[in-house]
Design a protein around this motif. Sequence first.
Motif, PDB file in Angstrom:
ATOM      1  N   ASP A 251     -42.025   0.445  -8.305  1.00 19.80           N
ATOM      2  CA  ASP A 251     -41.771  -0.598  -7.662  1.00 19.80           C
ATOM      3  C   ASP A 251     -42.938  -0.516  -6.338  1.00 19.80           C
ATOM      4  O   ASP A 251     -42.592   0.216  -5.407  1.00 19.80           O
ATOM      5  N   PRO A 252     -43.706  -1.572  -6.390  1.00 20.55           N
ATOM      6  CA  PRO A 252     -44.246  -2.465  -7.420  1.00 20.55           C
ATOM      7  C   PRO A 252     -45.050  -1.551  -8.575  1.00 20.55           C
ATOM      8  O   PRO A 252     -45.483  -0.542  -8.366  1.00 20.55           O
ATOM      9  N   PRO A 253     -45.020  -2.191  -9.744  1.00 16.62           N
ATOM     10  CA  PRO A 253     -45.778  -1.524 -10.908  1.00 16.62           C
ATOM     11  C   PRO A 253     -47.280  -1.432 -10.720  1.00 16.62           C
ATOM     12  O   PRO A 253     -48.055  -0.971 -11.455  1.00 16.62           O
ATOM     13  N   THR A 254     -47.819  -2.548  -9.955  1.00 14.91           N
ATOM     14  CA  THR A 254     -49.219  -2.295  -9.738  1.00 14.91           C
ATOM     15  C   THR A 254     -49.470  -2.671  -8.329  1.00 14.91           C
ATOM     16  O   THR A 254     -48.850  -2.778  -7.247  1.00 14.91           O
ATOM     17  N   ALA A 255     -50.779  -2.217  -8.018  1.00 17.98           N
ATOM     18  CA  ALA A 255     -51.302  -2.125  -6.784  1.00 17.98           C
ATOM     19  C   ALA A 255     -52.762  -2.817  -6.369  1.00 17.98           C
ATOM     20  O   ALA A 255     -53.342  -2.762  -7.656  1.00 17.98           O
ATOM     21  N   THR A 256     -52.952  -3.566  -5.626  1.00 16.60           N
ATOM     22  CA  THR A 256     -54.226  -4.247  -5.401  1.00 16.60           C
ATOM     23  C   THR A 256     -55.053  -3.396  -4.515  1.00 16.60           C
ATOM     24  O   THR A 256     -54.885  -3.144  -3.401  1.00 16.60           O
ATOM     25  N   VAL A 257     -56.304  -3.161  -5.294  1.00 19.69           N
ATOM     26  CA  VAL A 257     -57.497  -2.438  -4.257  1.00 19.69           C
ATOM     27  C   VAL A 257     -58.514  -3.514  -3.813  1.00 19.69           C
ATOM     28  O   VAL A 257     -58.718  -4.427  -4.551  1.00 19.69           O
ATOM     29  N   PHE A 258     -59.305  -2.993  -2.959  1.00 20.19           N
ATOM     30  CA  PHE A 258     -60.463  -3.818  -2.554  1.00 20.19           C
ATOM     31  C   PHE A 258     -61.580  -3.033  -2.190  1.00 20.19           C
ATOM     32  O   PHE A 258     -61.781  -1.811  -1.908  1.00 20.19           O
ATOM     33  N   GLY A 259     -62.855  -3.796  -2.781  1.00 23.74           N
ATOM     34  CA  GLY A 259     -64.081  -2.917  -2.869  1.00 23.74           C
ATOM     35  C   GLY A 259     -65.146  -3.914  -3.014  1.00 23.74           C
ATOM     36  O   GLY A 259     -64.992  -4.903  -3.369  1.00 23.74           O
ATOM     37  N   THR A 260     -66.545  -3.261  -3.202  1.00 23.22           N
ATOM     38  CA  THR A 260     -67.512  -4.110  -3.682  1.00 23.22           C
ATOM     39  C   THR A 260     -67.289  -4.388  -4.967  1.00 23.22           C
ATOM     40  O   THR A 260     -67.028  -3.636  -5.712  1.00 23.22           O
ATOM     41  N   PRO A 261     -67.758  -5.495  -5.637  1.00 26.98           N
ATOM     42  CA  PRO A 261     -67.477  -6.074  -6.908  1.00 26.98           C
ATOM     43  C   PRO A 261     -67.953  -5.215  -8.018  1.00 26.98           C
ATOM     44  O   PRO A 261     -67.380  -4.738  -8.913  1.00 26.98           O
ATOM     45  N   ASN A 262     -69.209  -4.385  -7.756  1.00 34.28           N
ATOM     46  CA  ASN A 262     -69.557  -3.400  -8.797  1.00 34.28           C
ATOM     47  C   ASN A 262     -68.698  -2.014  -8.888  1.00 34.28           C
ATOM     48  O   ASN A 262     -68.391  -1.710 -10.131  1.00 34.28           O
ATOM     49  N   ILE A 263     -68.338  -1.712  -7.708  1.00 35.86           N
ATOM     50  CA  ILE A 263     -67.441  -0.476  -7.921  1.00 35.86           C
ATOM     51  C   ILE A 263     -65.939  -0.797  -8.556  1.00 35.86           C
ATOM     52  O   ILE A 263     -65.495  -0.174  -9.127  1.00 35.86           O
ATOM     53  N   VAL A 264     -65.533  -2.264  -7.911  1.00 33.89           N
ATOM     54  CA  VAL A 264     -64.131  -2.413  -8.342  1.00 33.89           C
ATOM     55  C   VAL A 264     -64.169  -2.671 -10.019  1.00 33.89           C
ATOM     56  O   VAL A 264     -63.115  -2.214 -10.676  1.00 33.89           O
ATOM     57  N   ALA A 265     -65.227  -3.245 -10.305  1.00 32.39           N
ATOM     58  CA  ALA A 265     -65.461  -3.626 -11.974  1.00 32.39           C
ATOM     59  C   ALA A 265     -65.325  -2.398 -12.636  1.00 32.39           C
ATOM     60  O   ALA A 265     -64.972  -2.371 -13.895  1.00 32.39           O
ATOM     61  N   ALA A 266     -66.041  -1.131 -12.045  1.00 32.50           N
ATOM     62  CA  ALA A 266     -66.063   0.073 -12.793  1.00 32.50           C
ATOM     63  C   ALA A 266     -64.604   0.893 -12.680  1.00 32.50           C
ATOM     64  O   ALA A 266     -64.874   1.914 -13.668  1.00 32.50           O
ATOM     65  N   LEU A 267     -63.873   0.594 -11.940  1.00 35.28           N
ATOM     66  CA  LEU A 267     -62.321   1.460 -11.897  1.00 35.28           C
ATOM     67  C   LEU A 267     -61.693   1.221 -13.187  1.00 35.28           C
ATOM     68  O   LEU A 267     -61.692   0.348 -14.104  1.00 35.28           O
ATOM     69  N   PRO A 268     -60.926   2.360 -13.654  1.00 36.45           N
ATOM     70  CA  PRO A 268     -60.114   2.321 -14.895  1.00 36.45           C
ATOM     71  C   PRO A 268     -59.150   1.488 -14.466  1.00 36.45           C
ATOM     72  O   PRO A 268     -58.862   0.897 -13.408  1.00 36.45           O
ATOM     73  N   GLY A 269     -58.428   1.070 -15.465  1.00 29.75           N
ATOM     74  CA  GLY A 269     -57.233  -0.078 -15.079  1.00 29.75           C
ATOM     75  C   GLY A 269     -55.935   0.688 -14.552  1.00 29.75           C
ATOM     76  O   GLY A 269     -54.941  -0.185 -14.598  1.00 29.75           O
ATOM     77  N   PHE A 270     -56.144   1.889 -13.736  1.00 30.67           N
ATOM     78  CA  PHE A 270     -54.890   2.251 -13.143  1.00 30.67           C
ATOM     79  C   PHE A 270     -55.381   2.981 -12.073  1.00 30.67           C
ATOM     80  O   PHE A 270     -56.269   3.552 -11.913  1.00 30.67           O
ATOM     81  N   ILE A 271     -54.261   3.278 -11.153  1.00 30.81           N
ATOM     82  CA  ILE A 271     -54.395   4.185 -10.086  1.00 30.81           C
ATOM     83  C   ILE A 271     -53.392   5.318  -9.948  1.00 30.81           C
ATOM     84  O   ILE A 271     -52.191   4.856 -10.393  1.00 30.81           O
ATOM     85  N   GLU A 272     -53.586   6.477  -9.736  1.00 30.06           N
ATOM     86  CA  GLU A 272     -52.598   7.498  -9.771  1.00 30.06           C
ATOM     87  C   GLU A 272     -51.929   7.679  -8.250  1.00 30.06           C
ATOM     88  O   GLU A 272     -52.368   7.447  -7.305  1.00 30.06           O
ATOM     89  N   THR A 273     -50.628   8.440  -8.470  1.00 27.02           N
ATOM     90  CA  THR A 273     -49.929   8.666  -7.211  1.00 27.02           C
ATOM     91  C   THR A 273     -50.223   9.940  -6.997  1.00 27.02           C
ATOM     92  O   THR A 273     -50.618  10.811  -7.999  1.00 27.02           O
ATOM     93  N   GLU A 274     -50.128  10.506  -5.760  1.00 28.84           N
ATOM     94  CA  GLU A 274     -49.935  11.820  -5.533  1.00 28.84           C
ATOM     95  C   GLU A 274     -48.935  12.654  -6.164  1.00 28.84           C
ATOM     96  O   GLU A 274     -47.853  11.868  -6.713  1.00 28.84           O
ATOM     97  N   PRO A 275     -49.051  13.764  -6.502  1.00 26.32           N
ATOM     98  CA  PRO A 275     -48.005  14.643  -7.390  1.00 26.32           C
ATOM     99  C   PRO A 275     -46.680  14.462  -6.868  1.00 26.32           C
ATOM    100  O   PRO A 275     -46.501  14.698  -5.570  1.00 26.32           O
ATOM    101  N   ILE A 276     -45.716  14.417  -7.681  1.00 21.34           N
ATOM    102  CA  ILE A 276     -44.281  14.263  -7.540  1.00 21.34           C
ATOM    103  C   ILE A 276     -43.439  15.714  -7.911  1.00 21.34           C
ATOM    104  O   ILE A 276     -43.700  15.794  -9.253  1.00 21.34           O
TER     105      ILE A 276
END
Length: 428
Positions: A251-276
């Motif tokens: 919660d929440p299930p998604t996170a919004t990231v900010f960056g230059t358009p070419n870098i943001v477009a190249a990101l995979p569809g997910f972002i990882e958490t620090e290990p739990i």
Amino acid sequence: MRATLRWMAGNLPLMILAIVLAILAWVVAVEEGDPTVEARYPQSIPVAPSDLPEGMVIVGEFNERTQVTVRAPQSVHDALKIEDFAVTVDLAELDAGVHQVPIQVALNKAPSRVLIVEPEYVTLEVEPKVEMAVPVRLQIVGDPALGYLLRAPIVVSRQVTVTGPSTYVAQAVEAITEVSVQDTDTTIEGEFPLQLQDSEGQPIPYVTWTPETTNVRIPIEPSGYYRALAIKVVLEGQIAPGYRITNISVDPPTATVFGTPNIVAALPGFIETEPIDVEGAQADVIERPALSGPADVAVVLGQQPVEVGVSIEPIESSLTVEITPEIQGLGPNLTTTVSPETVQVILNGPLPLLETLEPDDVRVVLDLFELPLGTHQIEPQVVVPEGMTAESILPATVQVEILTPPPATPPAPTETSQAKRIEQERDA
């Protein structure tokens, strides 16, 4: 003949009196059997307006009603229905302005008569009926979701036609359709209602407009500088043996990231958490880890930390144990035989509990309270530790025979006792 005429002439007053008396007697008899009453009809009656002159309209709703008092024989009055009354007002000659128009009531039920009409008049306002076109305005409420842009909206109906009394139609300025885009990340398209408003933004009474709805399309597109990514939970370690992970919530299930358009477009569809760390866990784990993204993109402020819930439950299993039943409620000086002497109990429960089960943790009880002598089929009662259930017991019933104990047998004489008895006989 002359004598007859003279007799009739001499008795004419008596004959007339007799006829009058007979009529009076008939009237009295009728009145006694069905007396005439004057009473108010119990229901109010709707008033029907006639057609107005062409081009005129009543201001507001016409929902007038009246009540009437009727004189009629009791039987006629009791049988009256609302459909027997024709209640109207004549508007055919009215011009613009406020008018008091008399209510006309006709009662189609004889013999009866309307005595009182309350109220006797209706007050109404009449104005010229006009039409006017006013523009449609789209009012957008709120802002799209973070990272999304609002493009130029499309409204199908550009104006509406307002119809009604002239003074009210003249107040119309525009027709508003309100659409919320708050936190929306997809294009909005649909049919939305139109609301007529005056110069102060207030609704206008007594008018109608067409169309009453309009189709609206509001394009909402992602910004190249922002992107919403699914959050992938990273777990470290192994939970305790005999347990399993049943759910992982974010919660929440998604996170919004900010960056230059070419870098943001190249990101995979997910972002990882620090290990739990879940090493050896035997219960739910709730953590608020940071998000671990590339160095050249930033998580938008307020998007972290996220709350991660790891649901952990014991693995359910089953175990069969063999138990010797316990006897309860057996009367004094009685004995029993049980067949079979042992029963099998199938237990369900968490695997860690089943693995630590002791022999005395499970009991099978046969309740013989107030049972008479003889053979009985008893359903065993199973007592199990908390957290477990007895799925079944085999056999489902146990045969119990309740008996009285056999009489005691005297012990056989021994050689010592026999010698002692012989010696006693010699002494004698």
